[in-house]
Design a protein around this motif. Structure first.
Motif, PDB file in Angstrom:
ATOM      1  N   ILE A 114       7.598  -4.194 -24.330  1.00 28.97           N
ATOM      2  CA  ILE A 114       7.140  -5.589 -24.351  1.00 28.97           C
ATOM      3  C   ILE A 114       6.723  -6.035 -22.952  1.00 28.97           C
ATOM      4  CG2 ILE A 114       7.936  -7.974 -24.627  1.00 28.97           C
ATOM      5  CD1 ILE A 114       9.504  -7.074 -27.050  1.00 28.97           C
ATOM      6  N   THR A 115       7.538  -5.682 -21.966  1.00 24.12           N
ATOM      7  CA  THR A 115       7.261  -6.098 -20.591  1.00 24.12           C
ATOM      8  C   THR A 115       5.963  -5.493 -20.072  1.00 24.12           C
ATOM      9  OG1 THR A 115       9.627  -6.326 -20.162  1.00 24.12           O
ATOM     10  CG2 THR A 115       8.186  -6.108 -18.240  1.00 24.12           C
ATOM     11  N   SER A 116       5.622  -4.302 -20.513  1.00 25.21           N
ATOM     12  CA  SER A 116       4.398  -3.656 -20.036  1.00 25.21           C
ATOM     13  C   SER A 116       3.159  -4.485 -20.358  1.00 25.21           C
ATOM     14  CB  SER A 116       4.264  -2.255 -20.642  1.00 25.21           C
ATOM     15  OG  SER A 116       3.986  -2.318 -22.040  1.00 25.21           O
ATOM     16  N   CYS A 117       3.190  -5.194 -21.484  1.00 24.89           N
ATOM     17  CA  CYS A 117       2.043  -6.029 -21.865  1.00 24.89           C
ATOM     18  C   CYS A 117       1.851  -7.189 -20.895  1.00 24.89           C
ATOM     19  CB  CYS A 117       2.231  -6.558 -23.284  1.00 24.89           C
ATOM     20  SG  CYS A 117       2.312  -5.271 -24.556  1.00 24.89           S
ATOM     21  N   LEU A 118       2.944  -7.737 -20.394  1.00 25.96           N
ATOM     22  CA  LEU A 118       2.872  -8.826 -19.419  1.00 25.96           C
ATOM     23  C   LEU A 118       2.507  -8.309 -18.035  1.00 25.96           C
ATOM     24  CD1 LEU A 118       6.190 -10.697 -20.379  1.00 25.96           C
ATOM     25  CD2 LEU A 118       3.875 -11.270 -21.128  1.00 25.96           C
ATOM     26  N   LEU A 119       2.932  -7.100 -17.750  1.00 31.78           N
ATOM     27  CA  LEU A 119       2.852  -6.584 -16.388  1.00 31.78           C
ATOM     28  C   LEU A 119       1.484  -6.014 -16.025  1.00 31.78           C
ATOM     29  CD1 LEU A 119       4.931  -6.462 -14.145  1.00 31.78           C
ATOM     30  CD2 LEU A 119       5.555  -4.165 -14.896  1.00 31.78           C
ATOM     31  N   THR A 120       0.781  -5.445 -16.988  1.00 30.80           N
ATOM     32  CA  THR A 120      -0.475  -4.751 -16.673  1.00 30.80           C
ATOM     33  C   THR A 120      -1.497  -5.635 -15.952  1.00 30.80           C
ATOM     34  OG1 THR A 120      -0.191  -3.201 -18.509  1.00 30.80           O
ATOM     35  CG2 THR A 120      -2.415  -3.455 -17.626  1.00 30.80           C
ATOM     36  N   PRO A 121      -1.811  -6.852 -16.420  1.00 29.54           N
ATOM     37  CA  PRO A 121      -2.787  -7.680 -15.679  1.00 29.54           C
ATOM     38  C   PRO A 121      -2.319  -8.020 -14.273  1.00 29.54           C
ATOM     39  CG  PRO A 121      -2.433  -8.537 -17.902  1.00 29.54           C
ATOM     40  CD  PRO A 121      -1.367  -7.513 -17.664  1.00 29.54           C
ATOM     41  N   ILE A 122      -1.023  -8.270 -14.109  1.00 30.00           N
ATOM     42  CA  ILE A 122      -0.495  -8.616 -12.787  1.00 30.00           C
ATOM     43  C   ILE A 122      -0.600  -7.418 -11.849  1.00 30.00           C
ATOM     44  CG2 ILE A 122       1.572  -9.346 -11.536  1.00 30.00           C
ATOM     45  CD1 ILE A 122       2.414 -10.798 -14.140  1.00 30.00           C
ATOM     46  N   GLU A 123      -0.278  -6.237 -12.358  1.00 35.06           N
ATOM     47  CA  GLU A 123      -0.369  -5.035 -11.523  1.00 35.06           C
ATOM     48  C   GLU A 123      -1.817  -4.681 -11.218  1.00 35.06           C
ATOM     49  OE1 GLU A 123       1.878  -1.634 -12.215  1.00 35.06           O
ATOM     50  OE2 GLU A 123       3.787  -2.684 -12.015  1.00 35.06           O
ATOM     51  N   LEU A 124      -2.714  -4.974 -12.133  1.00 36.19           N
ATOM     52  CA  LEU A 124      -4.130  -4.728 -11.890  1.00 36.19           C
ATOM     53  C   LEU A 124      -4.602  -5.513 -10.668  1.00 36.19           C
ATOM     54  CD1 LEU A 124      -6.861  -3.518 -12.929  1.00 36.19           C
ATOM     55  CD2 LEU A 124      -7.173  -5.678 -14.145  1.00 36.19           C
ATOM     56  N   VAL A 125      -4.288  -6.797 -10.624  1.00 35.35           N
ATOM     57  CA  VAL A 125      -4.663  -7.635  -9.484  1.00 35.35           C
ATOM     58  C   VAL A 125      -3.990  -7.136  -8.214  1.00 35.35           C
ATOM     59  CG1 VAL A 125      -4.542  -9.961  -8.507  1.00 35.35           C
ATOM     60  CG2 VAL A 125      -5.082  -9.652 -10.936  1.00 35.35           C
ATOM     61  N   LYS A 126      -2.702  -6.825  -8.303  1.00 36.58           N
ATOM     62  CA  LYS A 126      -1.954  -6.354  -7.134  1.00 36.58           C
ATOM     63  C   LYS A 126      -2.559  -5.079  -6.564  1.00 36.58           C
ATOM     64  CE  LYS A 126       1.158  -3.454  -7.526  1.00 36.58           C
ATOM     65  NZ  LYS A 126       2.314  -2.605  -7.909  1.00 36.58           N
ATOM     66  N   CYS A 127      -2.812  -4.094  -7.418  1.00 36.64           N
ATOM     67  CA  CYS A 127      -3.335  -2.815  -6.952  1.00 36.64           C
ATOM     68  C   CYS A 127      -4.718  -2.963  -6.330  1.00 36.64           C
ATOM     69  CB  CYS A 127      -3.380  -1.807  -8.107  1.00 36.64           C
ATOM     70  SG  CYS A 127      -1.762  -1.205  -8.634  1.00 36.64           S
ATOM     71  N   LYS A 128      -5.567  -3.781  -6.939  1.00 34.74           N
ATOM     72  CA  LYS A 128      -6.899  -3.993  -6.384  1.00 34.74           C
ATOM     73  C   LYS A 128      -6.815  -4.626  -4.992  1.00 34.74           C
ATOM     74  CE  LYS A 128      -9.612  -4.354 -10.647  1.00 34.74           C
ATOM     75  NZ  LYS A 128     -10.581  -3.306 -10.272  1.00 34.74           N
ATOM     76  N   MET A 129      -5.914  -5.588  -4.828  1.00 31.91           N
ATOM     77  CA  MET A 129      -5.773  -6.242  -3.539  1.00 31.91           C
ATOM     78  C   MET A 129      -5.197  -5.294  -2.487  1.00 31.91           C
ATOM     79  SD  MET A 129      -4.554 -10.118  -4.423  1.00 31.91           S
ATOM     80  CE  MET A 129      -4.746 -10.589  -2.706  1.00 31.91           C
ATOM     81  N   GLN A 130      -4.320  -4.392  -2.909  1.00 35.03           N
ATOM     82  CA  GLN A 130      -3.668  -3.503  -1.959  1.00 35.03           C
ATOM     83  C   GLN A 130      -4.598  -2.438  -1.392  1.00 35.03           C
ATOM     84  OE1 GLN A 130      -0.274  -2.250  -4.284  1.00 35.03           O
ATOM     85  NE2 GLN A 130       1.080  -3.688  -3.267  1.00 35.03           N
ATOM     86  N   VAL A 131      -5.697  -2.145  -2.073  1.00 36.27           N
ATOM     87  CA  VAL A 131      -6.626  -1.126  -1.571  1.00 36.27           C
ATOM     88  C   VAL A 131      -7.935  -1.715  -1.070  1.00 36.27           C
ATOM     89  CG1 VAL A 131      -5.642   0.621  -3.100  1.00 36.27           C
ATOM     90  CG2 VAL A 131      -7.656  -0.662  -3.831  1.00 36.27           C
ATOM     91  N   GLN A 132      -8.114  -3.014  -1.174  1.00 35.67           N
ATOM     92  CA  GLN A 132      -9.380  -3.630  -0.761  1.00 35.67           C
ATOM     93  C   GLN A 132      -9.697  -3.362   0.706  1.00 35.67           C
ATOM     94  OE1 GLN A 132      -8.622  -7.673  -1.825  1.00 35.67           O
ATOM     95  NE2 GLN A 132      -9.734  -7.546  -3.755  1.00 35.67           N
ATOM     96  N   MET A 133      -8.671  -3.355   1.550  1.00 34.99           N
ATOM     97  CA  MET A 133      -8.878  -3.170   2.979  1.00 34.99           C
ATOM     98  C   MET A 133      -9.460  -1.794   3.279  1.00 34.99           C
ATOM     99  SD  MET A 133      -8.427  -5.209   5.555  1.00 34.99           S
ATOM    100  CE  MET A 133      -8.489  -5.176   7.352  1.00 34.99           C
ATOM    101  N   LEU A 134      -9.217  -0.831   2.384  1.00 33.11           N
ATOM    102  CA  LEU A 134      -9.680   0.534   2.615  1.00 33.11           C
ATOM    103  C   LEU A 134     -11.186   0.677   2.442  1.00 33.11           C
ATOM    104  CD1 LEU A 134      -6.864   2.492   0.740  1.00 33.11           C
ATOM    105  CD2 LEU A 134      -6.907   1.673   3.098  1.00 33.11           C
ATOM    106  N   SER A 135     -11.805  -0.226   1.680  1.00 32.41           N
ATOM    107  CA  SER A 135     -13.250  -0.151   1.452  1.00 32.41           C
ATOM    108  C   SER A 135     -13.978  -1.381   1.990  1.00 32.41           C
ATOM    109  CB  SER A 135     -13.531  -0.003  -0.059  1.00 32.41           C
ATOM    110  OG  SER A 135     -12.959  -1.075  -0.777  1.00 32.41           O
ATOM    111  N   LEU A 136     -13.322  -2.118   2.866  1.00 38.21           N
ATOM    112  CA  LEU A 136     -13.893  -3.358   3.401  1.00 38.21           C
ATOM    113  C   LEU A 136     -15.048  -3.068   4.344  1.00 38.21           C
ATOM    114  CD1 LEU A 136     -13.302  -6.452   3.309  1.00 38.21           C
ATOM    115  CD2 LEU A 136     -12.060  -6.140   5.456  1.00 38.21           C
ATOM    116  N   LYS A 137     -16.145  -3.782   4.156  1.00 37.93           N
ATOM    117  CA  LYS A 137     -17.303  -3.634   5.032  1.00 37.93           C
ATOM    118  C   LYS A 137     -17.217  -4.648   6.170  1.00 37.93           C
ATOM    119  CE  LYS A 137     -20.364  -2.029   1.332  1.00 37.93           C
ATOM    120  NZ  LYS A 137     -19.279  -1.918   0.333  1.00 37.93           N
ATOM    121  N   PRO A 138     -17.814  -4.352   7.326  1.00 36.19           N
ATOM    122  CA  PRO A 138     -17.773  -5.280   8.466  1.00 36.19           C
ATOM    123  C   PRO A 138     -18.269  -6.663   8.080  1.00 36.19           C
ATOM    124  CG  PRO A 138     -18.679  -3.158   9.140  1.00 36.19           C
ATOM    125  CD  PRO A 138     -18.544  -3.111   7.648  1.00 36.19           C
ATOM    126  N   GLY A 139     -17.498  -7.677   8.433  1.00 34.37           N
ATOM    127  CA  GLY A 139     -17.862  -9.050   8.144  1.00 34.37           C
ATOM    128  C   GLY A 139     -17.525  -9.523   6.748  1.00 34.37           C
TER     129      GLY A 139
END
Length: 312
Positions: A133-158
């Motif tokens: 049951i908890t997995s259904c609540l957690l997936t969207p939250i983890e999706l946002v978290k994971c995307k934010m945690q790797v954004q810096m790795l592909s960040l372009k100047p500016g």
């Protein structure tokens, strides 16, 4: 949660018990997440580079050091709001669902009064139900978290880093609401099996502590911490590869945009196995276990002590 299913007074109503599970679980999740977030960020970044031929980090310590050097304390806590919300929702859902599944098992499978603890196999069954049951609540939250945690790795100047609401709205705009559950297969597998191992291990170790004690004795704080620490290790050892694949699927659009919408859980697992074998599927496992042991100890100490305080 102490070993008898319910150590609270018999007069406590089910509604009050449910509210306490939600409140105590939320508090425990929030406190533990602040402690563990830098380690979780490290885990996700290591997992996301398994299919990257030009891996940026040689290991967890290198990842932590580079993140600190390039991004500072804000980098280590990049994406924290989403997991704070997620941890509160996750633990509130877990503890509440765990109690309710135990009640269902007592009613239909293994009748026992609430003053007696269920056998471990039934506690694991209740925990697996809570995890699903908890997995259904957690997936969207983890999706946002994971995307934010790797954004810096592909960040372009500016380029400016988007916040959680921007990430959320972008996902919905590009893939619809269904896209919020990208990677749910991995979350479901991890939470169902992992939660069975988590609660099952906690209850088993707690029973060992209470075995030779006085009837009705409750766990001391250090006993809650010790049993919770064992549970934290068990959760991650059980089904860690499912979490690795899930993180890779959820960060595809940031790190491998050419594959967006073209991968699945099974295809990603196969590619990761071919790329690095079992080592790739366990990328970040060491740092995850290292943080999950104290984090899980914190969760159960907070939950058990709040239950003890408000039941007296």
């Amino acid at each position: 949660m102490d070993v008898p299913n319910d150590n609270l007074p018999a007069k406590t109503s089910p509604a009050v018990l449910a509210l306490r599970d939600i409140a105590f679980g939320s508090a425990a999740g929030m406190i533990s997440k602040v402690f563990e977030h830098p380690f979780d960020l490290t885990k996700v970044r290591l997992q996301s580079q398994v299919l990257d031929a030009s891996a940026r980090f040689s290991g967890p310590l290198d990842c932590l050091q580079q993140t600190w050097r390039k991004e500072g304390i804000r980098g280590l806590y990049r994406g924290l709001p989403a997991p704070i919300v997620g941890a509160m929702a996750e633990n509130a859902s877990l503890f509440l669902s765990y109690r309710e599944f135990q009640n269902l098992i007592r009613a239909y499978i293994h009748p026992l009064p609430s003053s007696e603890a269920l056998p471990i196999k039934y506690l694991c069954l209740a925990a697996a139900g809570a995890g699903s049951i908890t997995s259904c609540l957690l997936t969207p939250i983890e999706l946002v978290k994971c995307k934010m945690q790797v954004q810096m790795l592909s960040l372009k100047p500016g380029q400016k880093l988007p916040g959680p609401l921007t990430v959320l709205s972008t996902v919905v705009r590009e893939t619809g609401f269904r896209g919020l559950w990208l990677g749910h297969t991995g979350t479901f597998i991890r939470e169902t099996g992992g939660t069975a191992a988590w609660f099952g291990t906690k209850e088993f170790v707690a029973k060992l502590f209470l075995r030779n004690g006085e009837p009705g004795r409750r766990l001391t704080p250090w006993e809650s911490a010790a049993s919770g620490a064992c549970a934290g290790a068990a959760f991650n050892i059980a089904l860690f590869p499912a979490d690795t694949v899930k993180s890779a699927v959820q960060t595809t659009s940031e790190l491998r945009p050419e594959l967006t919408g073209k991968i699945s859980f099974l295809s990603t697992a196969r590619d990761m196995w071919r790329a690095q074998g079992i080592r790739g599927l366990y990328a970040g496992c060491g740092v995850t276990i290292a943080r999950s042991i104290p984090s899980s100890a914190i969760i159960f100490v907070v939950y058990d002590e709040l239950s003890r305080y408000f039941s007296t």
